[in-house]
Motif scaffolding. Sequence first.
Motif, PDB file in Angstrom:
ATOM      1  N   GLY A 186       0.832  -1.195   0.000  1.00  0.00           N
ATOM      2  CA  GLY A 186       0.000   0.000   0.000  1.00  0.00           C
ATOM      3  C   GLY A 186       0.867   1.246   0.000  1.00  0.00           C
ATOM      4  N   LYS A 187       0.353   2.298  -0.567  1.00  0.00           N
ATOM      5  CA  LYS A 187       1.072   3.571  -0.601  1.00  0.00           C
ATOM      6  C   LYS A 187       0.319   4.572   0.258  1.00  0.00           C
ATOM      7  CE  LYS A 187       2.740   2.562  -5.209  1.00  0.00           C
ATOM      8  NZ  LYS A 187       1.887   1.407  -5.522  1.00  0.00           N
ATOM      9  N   VAL A 188       1.020   5.193   1.183  1.00  0.00           N
ATOM     10  CA  VAL A 188       0.396   6.144   2.102  1.00  0.00           C
ATOM     11  C   VAL A 188       1.228   7.417   2.126  1.00  0.00           C
ATOM     12  CG1 VAL A 188       1.603   5.278   4.149  1.00  0.00           C
ATOM     13  CG2 VAL A 188      -0.598   6.394   4.429  1.00  0.00           C
ATOM     14  N   GLY A 189       0.544   8.520   2.351  1.00  0.00           N
ATOM     15  CA  GLY A 189       1.246   9.786   2.405  1.00  0.00           C
ATOM     16  C   GLY A 189       0.609  10.729   3.400  1.00  0.00           C
ATOM     17  N   VAL A 190       1.401  11.687   3.812  1.00  0.00           N
ATOM     18  CA  VAL A 190       0.922  12.759   4.671  1.00  0.00           C
ATOM     19  C   VAL A 190       1.368  14.063   4.032  1.00  0.00           C
ATOM     20  CG1 VAL A 190       1.157  13.879   6.920  1.00  0.00           C
ATOM     21  CG2 VAL A 190       1.012  11.388   6.784  1.00  0.00           C
ATOM     22  N   ILE A 191       0.394  14.939   3.809  1.00  0.00           N
ATOM     23  CA  ILE A 191       0.728  16.277   3.332  1.00  0.00           C
ATOM     24  C   ILE A 191       0.757  17.173   4.564  1.00  0.00           C
ATOM     25  CG2 ILE A 191       0.057  18.228   1.904  1.00  0.00           C
ATOM     26  CD1 ILE A 191      -1.440  16.261   0.088  1.00  0.00           C
ATOM     27  N   ALA A 192       1.938  17.666   4.890  1.00  0.00           N
ATOM     28  CA  ALA A 192       2.097  18.597   6.010  1.00  0.00           C
ATOM     29  C   ALA A 192       1.964  20.005   5.430  1.00  0.00           C
ATOM     30  CB  ALA A 192       3.444  18.396   6.678  1.00  0.00           C
ATOM     31  N   HIS A 193       0.790  20.595   5.595  1.00  0.00           N
ATOM     32  CA  HIS A 193       0.502  21.917   5.038  1.00  0.00           C
ATOM     33  C   HIS A 193       1.260  23.000   5.794  1.00  0.00           C
ATOM     34  CE1 HIS A 193      -2.885  20.861   2.324  1.00  0.00           C
ATOM     35  NE2 HIS A 193      -3.000  19.838   3.168  1.00  0.00           N
ATOM     36  N   ARG A 194       1.579  24.072   5.099  1.00  0.00           N
ATOM     37  CA  ARG A 194       2.262  25.206   5.722  1.00  0.00           C
ATOM     38  C   ARG A 194       1.404  25.828   6.813  1.00  0.00           C
ATOM     39  NH1 ARG A 194       4.026  28.960   0.970  1.00  0.00           N
ATOM     40  NH2 ARG A 194       4.857  30.151   2.695  1.00  0.00           N
ATOM     41  N   SER A 195       0.100  25.666   6.724  1.00  0.00           N
ATOM     42  CA  SER A 195      -0.811  26.223   7.718  1.00  0.00           C
ATOM     43  C   SER A 195      -0.787  25.449   9.028  1.00  0.00           C
ATOM     44  CB  SER A 195      -2.235  26.222   7.171  1.00  0.00           C
ATOM     45  OG  SER A 195      -2.661  24.900   6.941  1.00  0.00           O
ATOM     46  N   GLY A 196      -0.154  24.265   9.027  1.00  0.00           N
ATOM     47  CA  GLY A 196      -0.049  23.493  10.261  1.00  0.00           C
ATOM     48  C   GLY A 196      -0.877  22.231  10.279  1.00  0.00           C
ATOM     49  N   HIS A 197      -1.911  22.097   9.443  1.00  0.00           N
ATOM     50  CA  HIS A 197      -2.683  20.860   9.478  1.00  0.00           C
ATOM     51  C   HIS A 197      -2.089  19.839   8.517  1.00  0.00           C
ATOM     52  CE1 HIS A 197      -4.771  22.871   6.110  1.00  0.00           C
ATOM     53  NE2 HIS A 197      -5.082  21.669   5.698  1.00  0.00           N
ATOM     54  N   SER A 198      -2.499  18.597   8.662  1.00  0.00           N
ATOM     55  CA  SER A 198      -1.961  17.502   7.845  1.00  0.00           C
ATOM     56  C   SER A 198      -3.079  16.703   7.223  1.00  0.00           C
ATOM     57  CB  SER A 198      -1.112  16.565   8.710  1.00  0.00           C
ATOM     58  OG  SER A 198      -0.025  17.244   9.279  1.00  0.00           O
ATOM     59  N   ASP A 199      -2.823  16.140   6.049  1.00  0.00           N
ATOM     60  CA  ASP A 199      -3.778  15.268   5.379  1.00  0.00           C
ATOM     61  C   ASP A 199      -3.153  13.888   5.231  1.00  0.00           C
ATOM     62  OD1 ASP A 199      -4.679  17.893   3.075  1.00  0.00           O
ATOM     63  OD2 ASP A 199      -5.616  17.353   4.973  1.00  0.00           O
ATOM     64  N   LEU A 200      -3.890  12.851   5.616  1.00  0.00           N
ATOM     65  CA  LEU A 200      -3.483  11.473   5.396  1.00  0.00           C
ATOM     66  C   LEU A 200      -4.099  11.037   4.076  1.00  0.00           C
ATOM     67  CD1 LEU A 200      -2.328   8.709   6.281  1.00  0.00           C
ATOM     68  CD2 LEU A 200      -4.492   8.336   7.480  1.00  0.00           C
ATOM     69  N   ILE A 201      -3.288  10.519   3.169  1.00  0.00           N
ATOM     70  CA  ILE A 201      -3.805  10.130   1.864  1.00  0.00           C
ATOM     71  C   ILE A 201      -3.307   8.742   1.500  1.00  0.00           C
ATOM     72  CG2 ILE A 201      -4.005  12.486   0.996  1.00  0.00           C
ATOM     73  CD1 ILE A 201      -1.373  12.041  -0.523  1.00  0.00           C
ATOM     74  N   THR A 202      -4.089   8.056   0.685  1.00  0.00           N
ATOM     75  CA  THR A 202      -3.644   6.822   0.044  1.00  0.00           C
ATOM     76  C   THR A 202      -3.804   7.056  -1.446  1.00  0.00           C
ATOM     77  OG1 THR A 202      -5.828   5.788   0.125  1.00  0.00           O
ATOM     78  CG2 THR A 202      -4.355   5.378   1.978  1.00  0.00           C
ATOM     79  N   PHE A 203      -2.951   6.433  -2.219  1.00  0.00           N
ATOM     80  CA  PHE A 203      -3.002   6.684  -3.648  1.00  0.00           C
ATOM     81  C   PHE A 203      -2.338   5.540  -4.385  1.00  0.00           C
ATOM     82  CE2 PHE A 203       0.642   8.692  -1.771  1.00  0.00           C
ATOM     83  CZ  PHE A 203       1.704   8.361  -2.597  1.00  0.00           C
ATOM     84  N   SER A 204      -2.501   5.551  -5.695  1.00  0.00           N
ATOM     85  CA  SER A 204      -1.851   4.556  -6.543  1.00  0.00           C
ATOM     86  C   SER A 204      -1.041   5.284  -7.606  1.00  0.00           C
ATOM     87  CB  SER A 204      -2.894   3.639  -7.190  1.00  0.00           C
ATOM     88  OG  SER A 204      -3.806   4.398  -7.954  1.00  0.00           O
ATOM     89  N   ASP A 205       0.019   4.638  -8.057  1.00  0.00           N
ATOM     90  CA  ASP A 205       0.825   5.196  -9.136  1.00  0.00           C
ATOM     91  C   ASP A 205       0.137   4.922 -10.469  1.00  0.00           C
ATOM     92  OD1 ASP A 205       3.977   4.241  -7.628  1.00  0.00           O
ATOM     93  OD2 ASP A 205       2.841   6.099  -7.460  1.00  0.00           O
ATOM     94  N   ASP A 206       0.565   5.618 -11.509  1.00  0.00           N
ATOM     95  CA  ASP A 206       0.015   5.388 -12.847  1.00  0.00           C
ATOM     96  C   ASP A 206       0.164   3.931 -13.243  1.00  0.00           C
ATOM     97  OD1 ASP A 206       1.205   8.573 -14.156  1.00  0.00           O
ATOM     98  OD2 ASP A 206      -0.589   8.044 -13.007  1.00  0.00           O
ATOM     99  N   GLU A 207       1.244   3.276 -12.800  1.00  0.00           N
ATOM    100  CA  GLU A 207       1.489   1.881 -13.183  1.00  0.00           C
ATOM    101  C   GLU A 207       0.486   0.919 -12.555  1.00  0.00           C
ATOM    102  OE1 GLU A 207       5.024   0.321 -10.485  1.00  0.00           O
ATOM    103  OE2 GLU A 207       5.352   2.374 -11.146  1.00  0.00           O
ATOM    104  N   ASP A 208      -0.228   1.364 -11.504  1.00  0.00           N
ATOM    105  CA  ASP A 208      -1.204   0.494 -10.853  1.00  0.00           C
ATOM    106  C   ASP A 208      -2.501   0.386 -11.640  1.00  0.00           C
ATOM    107  OD1 ASP A 208       0.501  -0.032  -8.743  1.00  0.00           O
ATOM    108  OD2 ASP A 208      -0.280   1.604  -7.518  1.00  0.00           O
TER     109      ASP A 208
END
Length: 176
Positions: free
Chosen positions: A24-46
């Motif tokens: 699985g692929k997981v990510g966190v976007i740490a925004h400059r404003s201080g909040h964070s987003d947890l995301i899951t995604f797939s690559d183009d190859e998936d």
Amino acid sequence: MVDVRRVKLPGVGVLHTFVTDDGGKVGVIAHRSGHSDLITFSDDEDGADVTKVSLRLNEDEAHTLAELLGGTQITESLTALDQIPGLSIDWFTVDYDDHIAGQQLGAPADRGFAGLTVVAVVRGDSANPAPAPDFKVFPGDTLVVAGTPEKVAKAFAFFRAGEMPVRVTADAPPGG
């Protein structure tokens, strides 16, 4: 150790990603404003039809995710301290409509909170340990406070409303 990739997102913040043991692929976007987003995604190859809503994380992956969301090993140490009877360590995140927003922190004892300590003020990616009474508090700041559960609850009520509560019980989380 989990291999974390970091990519700067201009005008947004930083994207941290890693791949779990089950692929699985997981990510966190740490925004400059201080909040964070947890995301899951797939690559183009998936392929276009691949969607993954939930990921099972092992302990190391979960610890890595907690680190990315703002937790640190200091939190583990504070958790151990929180087990001491009569000591409460809690975090208060300042909102725009809180009384303390835009105000100087002041000395807790001068505000009627003898025995209470503001351990640090966390602002963005930096901590301000043992802030002076003239330290100005802004929305988005997180105050790390230590004291008896009752004093912490009273301080949080004061930070929120600007009034000394007549009686506050510590059964409910003070920052909630």
